[in-house]
Design an enzyme around this catalytic site. Structure first.
Site, PDB file in Angstrom:
ATOM      1  N   GLY A  58       0.794  -1.220   0.000  1.00 25.34           N
ATOM      2  CA  GLY A  58       0.000   0.000   0.000  1.00 25.34           C
ATOM      3  C   GLY A  58       0.824   1.266   0.000  1.00 25.34           C
ATOM      4  CB  THR A  93      -1.690   4.400  -4.667  1.00 28.33           C
ATOM      5  OG1 THR A  93      -0.600   4.092  -5.526  1.00 28.33           O
ATOM      6  CG2 THR A  93      -2.607   5.401  -5.342  1.00 28.33           C
ATOM      7  N   PRO A 153      -5.978   8.161  -2.217  1.00 31.03           N
ATOM      8  CG  PRO A 153      -8.117   7.987  -1.280  1.00 31.03           C
ATOM      9  CD  PRO A 153      -6.673   7.705  -0.994  1.00 31.03           C
ATOM     10  CB  ILE A 198      -4.381  -1.967  -2.289  1.00 33.89           C
ATOM     11  CG1 ILE A 198      -4.207  -0.551  -1.725  1.00 33.89           C
ATOM     12  CG2 ILE A 198      -3.334  -2.931  -1.745  1.00 33.89           C
ATOM     13  CD1 ILE A 198      -2.943   0.149  -2.177  1.00 33.89           C
ATOM     14  CD  GLU A 202       4.681  -2.596  -9.809  1.00 33.57           C
ATOM     15  OE1 GLU A 202       5.916  -2.500  -9.862  1.00 33.57           O
ATOM     16  OE2 GLU A 202       4.094  -3.679  -9.654  1.00 33.57           O
ATOM     17  CB  SER A 204       3.811   6.207 -19.936  1.00 32.52           C
ATOM     18  OG  SER A 204       3.415   4.890 -20.253  1.00 32.52           O
TER      19      SER A 204
END
Length: 396
Positions: A135, A137, A139, A168, A374, A377
């Protein structure tokens, strides 16, 4: 079940070992037998394939890159890339589930954990008895990790976590989650720390399950922390170094996302090749038309180029080299190539490419995540530029 394998010498810049060839065949046969007949059903229902994940754990694929002394398979990143590509060529959801477990949650504990933590968690995770999530990320905090709001406050011999994480992978099914939280807001990313939180801990629960465009059989959920108390020994690595360790984790994780993209792209290309040989228009197979052939040539060439970049990153990773630049290049190129291949595959199928009865519709939906997860780009380009500018400084 015996399935055809492309000659390894046409795909890889080196000779695969006998064990690697065996691994490639074993996973391809498993995917054809256990995953392919169910992928569309899982996708339509958004069903997480728990039983299949357990079987993959029994095969050693949930501890591919973990040393044998901790219960893992003791293989390298080259083997890992082979595995993720083979799974993803049949169902990207399964490939992503295995990739996130290995590269993120499990690998963070392996890279940053102390010996007691590794002895406690690695055998459970590497065997597939437990599933891992990771975890970072939130909001309001995606690419900008310094904007994280989830906090971890030290109280005597415990930390108290409050906040929530979003997007997640494996969130609802994970038995252990590695969570990045703010321990000192004044220090920006140097005030972020990592913690291990076990399923069932009071104040910790999964939240909303996301209803997604693609990769629908891979679980994507919120993680919610409400006065969640964990022992101080669940601090993973040093306090304030969670973000630094997370970047090390992502160096390897991006190789696995490149492999995920390779698999999805290859699956779409394989389906397109089969279709253009069978589909007849104007009295001949559409594979005989030059316009079709040129499109196929571009698809195959770009896929091979992406595979070479991905395998380069894997080889360097196995050699113990820093791969920040190489993994970002592989992830950027493979993901964008795979999106183009899947788009072209739908076009080659014509109207049938838009129908769920044919596989390219699913590949098309699944592949987009590869340019986002992850690190988008855009983030990859920032990372690559930063790394090449270090090597080639300006001359004044």
């Amino acid at each position: 079940m015996k399935v055809e394998l492309e000659p390894a010498e046409t795909l890889y810049p080196f000779v695969l070992t006998e064990d690697q060839e065996h691994l490639r065949r074993e996973i391809r046969e498993f995917a054809a037998r256990e995953i392919a007949p169910n992928a569309a059903t899982w996708d339509e229902a958004g069903e997480f394939p728990s039983a299949t994940v357990k079987k993959l754990g029994a095969m050693g694929l949930l501890g591919v890159i973990i040393p044998q002394e901790y219960g893992g398979a003791g293989l390298g990143y080259v083997d890992y890339v082979l595995a993720i590509e083979e799974l993803s060529a049949v169902d990207g959801s399964v490939g992503l589930t295995i990739a996130a477990h290995n590269s993120l949650g499990t690998n963070h504990i392996f890279l940053a954990g102390n010996e007691a933590q590794k002895r406690k968690y690695m055998p459970l995770l590497a065997s597939g008895e437990w599933l891992a999530a990771w975890g970072l990320t939130e909001p309001g905090s995606g690419s900008d990790a310094s904007n994280a709001r989830t906090t971890a406050v030290r109280k005597s011999d415990r930390y108290v976590l409050n906040g929530n994480k979003t997007f997640i992978t494996n969130g609802r099914y994970a038995d252990a989650a590695v969570v990045i939280a703010v321990t000192d807001k004044s220090k920006g990313t140097h005030g972020l720390s990592a913690f291990i939180v076990e399923k069932g801990t009071k104040g910790f629960r999964p939240g909303k399950k996301e209803n997604k465009l693609g990769l629908r059989a891979s679980d994507t959920s919120e993680l919610i922390f409400e006065d969640c108390e964990i022992p101080a020994e669940n601090l993973l690595g040093a306090e304030g170094e969670g973000f630094i360790d997370a970047m090390r984790v992502l160096d390897g994780g991006r190789i696995s996302i490149a492999a995920l993209a390779l698999g999805i792209g290859r699956g779409a290309l394989d389906a397109a090749l089969k279709y253009v040989k069978e589909r007849r228009q104007f009295g001949k197979a559409i594979a005989e038309f030059q316009g079709i052939q040129w499109k196929l040539a571009d698809m195959a060439t770009e896929l091979d180029a992406a595979r070479l970049l991905t395998q380069r990153a894997a080889v360097l990773k196995d050699a113990g080299r820093k791969v920040t630049r190489e993994s970002s290049m592989a992830k950027l190129f493979a993901s964008e190539v795979a999106v183009r291949i899947c788009d072209d595959a739908v076009q080659l199928f014509g109207g049938y490419g838009f129908i769920k009865d044919y596989p390219v519709e699913k590949f098309y939906r699944d592949v987009k995540l590869c340019t986002i997860g992850e690190g988008t780009s855009e983030i990859q380009r920032m990372v690559i530029a930063r790394e090449i500018l270090k090597v080639y400084p300006s001359r004044g």
